[in-house]
Design an enzyme around this catalytic site. Structure first.
Site, PDB file in Angstrom:
ATOM      1  N   GLU A 184      -1.489 -38.360 -23.420  1.00 33.15           N
ATOM      2  CA  GLU A 184      -1.109 -38.367 -24.878  1.00 33.15           C
ATOM      3  C   GLU A 184      -0.700 -39.521 -25.418  1.00 33.15           C
ATOM      4  O   GLU A 184       0.068 -39.752 -26.493  1.00 33.15           O
ATOM      5  CB  GLU A 184      -0.023 -37.361 -25.302  1.00 33.15           C
ATOM      6  CG  GLU A 184      -0.234 -36.058 -24.908  1.00 33.15           C
ATOM      7  CD  GLU A 184       0.806 -34.932 -25.303  1.00 33.15           C
ATOM      8  OE1 GLU A 184       1.931 -35.267 -25.471  1.00 33.15           O
ATOM      9  OE2 GLU A 184       0.267 -33.858 -25.652  1.00 33.15           O
ATOM     10  N   GLU A 253      -4.040 -28.659 -22.780  1.00 34.80           N
ATOM     11  CA  GLU A 253      -2.643 -27.991 -22.764  1.00 34.80           C
ATOM     12  C   GLU A 253      -2.535 -27.024 -23.571  1.00 34.80           C
ATOM     13  O   GLU A 253      -2.273 -27.306 -24.808  1.00 34.80           O
ATOM     14  CB  GLU A 253      -1.503 -29.008 -22.867  1.00 34.80           C
ATOM     15  CG  GLU A 253      -1.321 -29.994 -21.481  1.00 34.80           C
ATOM     16  CD  GLU A 253      -0.063 -30.906 -21.752  1.00 34.80           C
ATOM     17  OE1 GLU A 253       0.844 -30.500 -22.684  1.00 34.80           O
ATOM     18  OE2 GLU A 253      -0.114 -32.115 -21.410  1.00 34.80           O
TER      19      GLU A 253
HETATM   20  C1  GAL Z   1       2.908 -32.543 -24.112  1.00 32.65           C
HETATM   21  C2  GAL Z   1       3.078 -33.372 -22.744  1.00 32.65           C
HETATM   22  C3  GAL Z   1       3.485 -32.162 -21.648  1.00 32.65           C
HETATM   23  C4  GAL Z   1       4.605 -31.427 -21.875  1.00 32.65           C
HETATM   24  C5  GAL Z   1       4.348 -30.734 -23.279  1.00 32.65           C
HETATM   25  C6  GAL Z   1       5.369 -29.955 -23.729  1.00 32.65           C
HETATM   26  O1  GAL Z   1       2.926 -33.158 -25.060  1.00 32.65           O
HETATM   27  O2  GAL Z   1       1.651 -33.889 -22.446  1.00 32.65           O
HETATM   28  O3  GAL Z   1       3.763 -33.196 -20.499  1.00 32.65           O
HETATM   29  O4  GAL Z   1       5.803 -32.490 -22.277  1.00 32.65           O
HETATM   30  O5  GAL Z   1       4.112 -31.744 -24.215  1.00 32.65           O
HETATM   31  O6  GAL Z   1       5.781 -29.043 -22.779  1.00 32.65           O
END
Ligand code: GAL
Length: 826
Positions: A184, A253
């Site tokens: 990110e 994600e």
């Molecule tokens: C994203 C990040 C993950 C985790 C998630 C929230 O921004 O890439 O590692 O932190 O947020 O759980």
């Protein structure tokens, strides 16, 4: 043999070898539509499981549950600070054995996605960076900085080499189909100016040079430098389109729930909304989707980041913290996965056409020569729809997607859950009364004399001094006050401007008070009355406690930790305020606490120091407790109840199960009885457990327990608490409920235990929720309770056909779709 023949034979041998290894390798590539594996476009369903957030013995079961849930791949980050705790000293043992984890994935027949980072965020301490890295000279993270780049390259190369050596990349016949570099960075790149762009280009080149033979990802990195593939992260990614048209639409994600902070509420994302986000993504051309997290797990030891991330990292994921299925989420998604997989060909090769049906309802048709597949999405947050599509009527509830694999029949709708809800509970055994012995933390030297191991002029940053070897750092100074000091007044205070996650203050050996962070304000002022200053030398001892280092944001590594000052004594004389600033004094420091340094938690090294067996104190700060206990028998996950304790850390047979803080309640407001999931999800939406301890139960992995049954629990109680109610339980399914739609089959099970009774069953238009179900205005004419009992009671699982054949005719129910509501006792 003649030389010539020998060479010919040798080259033949080599040809054989290469063709053998080529035959075993998997070619992973991509085109504009999808990731292709051996030339075939694929729908890939993946889920995150972080190996150190469970224990190695749990891995096969977690991975099999993911496979059974319909996943193709398991994703994990690699945790740099866990693997390289000291520079060039590595640890890949036990639960950190990432190679073994990937091999376990391979053994299950799944692919793997390896997100090396090595910045990972992940609510992991310091985002995965080792603190020694920050303490190297001229260091700046995540930008053009030779020292940083050198260390990042060193670690990344090390991981890649380890994987290559074990032939774990798909290009070598292994399971790893994708890898990730950085994480990110696009979210923060603008803060780094031109160097940000140069840095991400360097990351791309460095990763590319490692020649892994499978594509590299860069999540949340619009316009990622080629050949890196950009991907999306978020609760929804249907609106996302990759900047580069030759990059497929990928989602690294999909947040299945959310993490929890000390003092925060329990996050809750419904199965309906999560399924909706997935179906929308595939409706809008997505082909790779990863659940973050599929199993969240536990932040054992001091790995939680934040600051203030709890020990539980349950995440409300499809598999719960302890490894149990989180139903209905797991099952509802599993059904969606099966349906999506059946459409793989049309979704990845079909021509796409879209029909706008008005009022936020859209249909998408994927057509190949062999057939077509359709989605009907209703993005409306409140209005249900009766949609006429290709001459047929479909009931598409608000905020839902119907999936029609043949464009003719609804096989799945994201809002229609036909999977059971499992309500987990603690087993009903009588708790064992533990016999505690105790010992005070020997802090007198710090509290009374203010002497430590290090001396510096002025206040230091906590992590700079401790290298994060401990949560604790004592800050101690002396101040001479003579009779004439202008400070003297009736009303004097100690004032500390602090970034300590928790601060405890002592003046002249007496406890003045503490303060910790509430509502996310990490930068605060502590001010308490002190009326026991003396003429002469006064000792000020401040204990700064860290609760996980920051893991997110531009330049997060240099955020202040500890007591940054000013620290002063203040005298109030009427209108006048006199402040005596102590910040520039000489300060003594002591890293860590004596009990930690003497390993009081270890099963080996406690003998030489006496623990008292007499009636143990309650509510006493800085106190060690220990007790023997018998571990609950069986295979169910073990949990320990810490209700009554304050804050501290706990060990089972010498292994840390994490920080605890049950005395920290979440705020009273913000939870609603009813959760209307429709409309965009946010981490506060549908939260529950307001006003309750943030975390009362803690996971005790079975592998931390001794089979012999003789176990020891050790607590370090920092704030003061009462351990008399600490007890061990197993976590089991207590109640099973379902609300299934007509013409479906519903499977019911108490997981590993037999179903013991039917508490409620009605087929028609039952009302209420699990626990409050009631018969509606109509129901089938057969006795539903008896019917379900006959099928289910005494069995490990049963399947019920939700139809009037099973439950009798429902003449008085009219035409509206009928439902079955059941509640079973386990
Ligand atoms: C994203 C990040 C993950 C985790 C998630 C929230 O921004 O890439 O590692 O932190 O947020 O759980």
């Amino acid at each position: 043999m003649k030389m010539k023949h020998f060479t010919r034979l040798l080259s033949l041998f080599f040809i054989l070898i290469t063709s053998f290894s080529l035959a075993n390798s998997t070619i992973v590539s991509h085109d504009e539509r999808a990731i292709t594996i051996n030339g075939k476009r694929r729908i890939l369903l993946s889920g995150s499981i972080h190996y150190p957030r469970s224990t190695a013995d749990m891995w096969p079961d977690l991975i099999n549950k993911a496979k059974d849930g319909g996943l193709d791949a398991i994703e994990t980050y690699v945790f740099w600070n866990a693997h390289e705790p000291k520079r060039r000293e590595y640890d890949f043992s036990g639960n950190l054995d990432v190679v073994r984890f990937i091999k376990t994935i391979q053994d299950a027949g799944l692919y793997s996605v390896l997100r090396i980072g090595p910045y990972v965020c992940a609510e992991w301490n310091y985002g995965g960076f080792p603190v020694w890295l920050h303490n190297m000279p001229n260091m700046k993270f995540r930008t053009i900085n030779p020292s940083f780049m050198n260390e990042m390259q060193n670690f990344t190369t090390k991981i890649v080499e380890m994987m290559k050596e074990e032939k774990l990349f798909a290009s070598q016949g292994g399971p790893i189909i994708l890898a990730q570099i950085e994480n990110e960075y696009g979210n923060v790149i603008s803060s780094y100016g031109a160097e940000g762009k140069a840095y991400i280009d360097w990351c791309a080149n460095m990763a590319n040079s490692l020649d892994i033979g499978v594509p590299w990802l860069m999540c949340q990195q619009p316009n990622a430098p080629q050949p890196m593939l950009e991907t999306c992260n978020g609760f929804y990614c249907d609106q996302y389109e990759p900047t580069n048209p030759s990059t497929p639409k990928m989602w690294t994600e999909n947040w299945t729930g959310w993490f929890k902070n000390w003092g925060g509420k329990h996050p809750y994302r419904t199965a309906e909304d999560l399924a909706f986000s997935v179906a929308r993504f595939f409706q809008t051309g997505g082909t790779f989707q990863n659940y973050y997290m599929y199993h969240g797990g536990t932040n054992f030891g001091r790995v939680a980041g934040g600051p203030y991330i709890t020990t539980s990292y349950d995440y409300h994921a499809p598999i719960d913290e302890f490894g149990n299925l989180n139903q209905p989420k797991w099952g509802h998604l599993k059904q969606l996965h099966t349906v999506l997989k059946s459409m793989e060909k049309s979704l990845t090769y079909g021509n796409i056409s879209r029909i706008d049906l008005g009022n936020s309802i859209k249909a998408t048709i994927y057509t190949t020569n062999e057939g077509s597949s359709c989605f009907i999405g209703n993005v409306n947050a409140t209005a249900n729809a009766l949609v006429n599509f290709k001459g047929k009527d479909y009931h598409v509830p608000a905020w839902s997607v119907s999936v029609l694999p043949d464009c003719d029949k609804e096989a799945y709708n994201t809002a229609k859950v036909n999977t059971q809800t499992s309500i987990m509970t603690e087993d009903s055994s009588k708790p064992e009364m533990l016999e505690w012995s105790w010992k005070p933390e020997s802090a007198q030297k710090m509290i009374l004399k203010g002497s430590g191991d290090l001396i510096a002029k002025g206040l230091v940053d906590q992590k700079d001094v401790t290298n994060d070897a401990s949560d604790y750092l004592w800050y101690m100074t002396r101040v001479h006050l003579d009779k004439k000091d202008p400070l003297w007044s009736r009303n004097m205070t100690l004032r500390v401007h602090s970034n300590a996650h928790v601060l405890h203050a002592y003046v002249n050996g007496k406890y003045v008070g503490n303060q910790f962070v509430k509502d996310g304000k990490f930068d605060y002022r502590f001010e308490k009355k002190v009326n026991h200053l003396v003429h002469g030398t006064n000792h000020i001892s401040l204990l700064s406690v860290s609760v996980g280092l920051q893991n997110y944001g531009a330049f997060f590594e240099s955020g202040p930790t500890g007591i940054n000052g000013p620290v002063s004594l203040v005298g109030y004389k009427g209108e006048e305020t006199i402040e005596k600033d102590l910040s520039q004094h000489q300060w003594d420091y002591k890293i860590g606490l004596n009990g930690y340094n003497n390993k009081l938690f270890s099963t080996k090294s406690v003998g030489h120091l006496r623990w008292a067996n007499e009636k143990f104190p309650t509510g006493r700060m800085l106190t060690w407790y220990k007790a023997k206990f018998k571990a609950p028998l069986g295979k169910e996950p073990v949990i320990v109840d810490f209700n009554g304790l304050g804050k501290g850390e706990a060990w089972i047979n010498g292994q840390s199960i994490g920080r605890y803080w049950p005395s920290f309640n979440s705020s009273d407001d913000g939870c609603k009885d009813e959760c209307d999931y429709r409309g965009e999800y946010g981490s506060d939406k549908c939260a529950f457990m307001c006003g309750e301890p943030t975390q009362r139960w803690y996971h005790v992995p079975r592998s931390f327990l001794n089979a012999s049954g003789h176990n020891t629990i050790t607590l370090f109680e920092e704030m003061g608490g009462n351990p008399s109610n600490v007890n061990f339980k197993t976590v089991v399914v207590g109640t099973v409920c379902a609300r299934a739609h007509e013409h479906n089959k519903v499977e019911l099970s108490c997981h590993n235990r037999p179903i013991s009774a039917v508490k409620f069953a009605s087929f028609g238009n039952p009302v209420g929720h699990c626990g409050t179900f009631a018969v509606g205005t109509c129901q089938g004419d057969k006795d539903a309770v008896k019917t379900v009992a006959k099928e289910c009671v005494g069995k490990l699982n049963c399947t019920i056909n939700v139809s009037s054949d099973t439950f009798g005719s429902t003449l008085d129910c009219g035409d509206s779709p009928k439902k079955l509501a059941v509640e079973l006792e386990c």
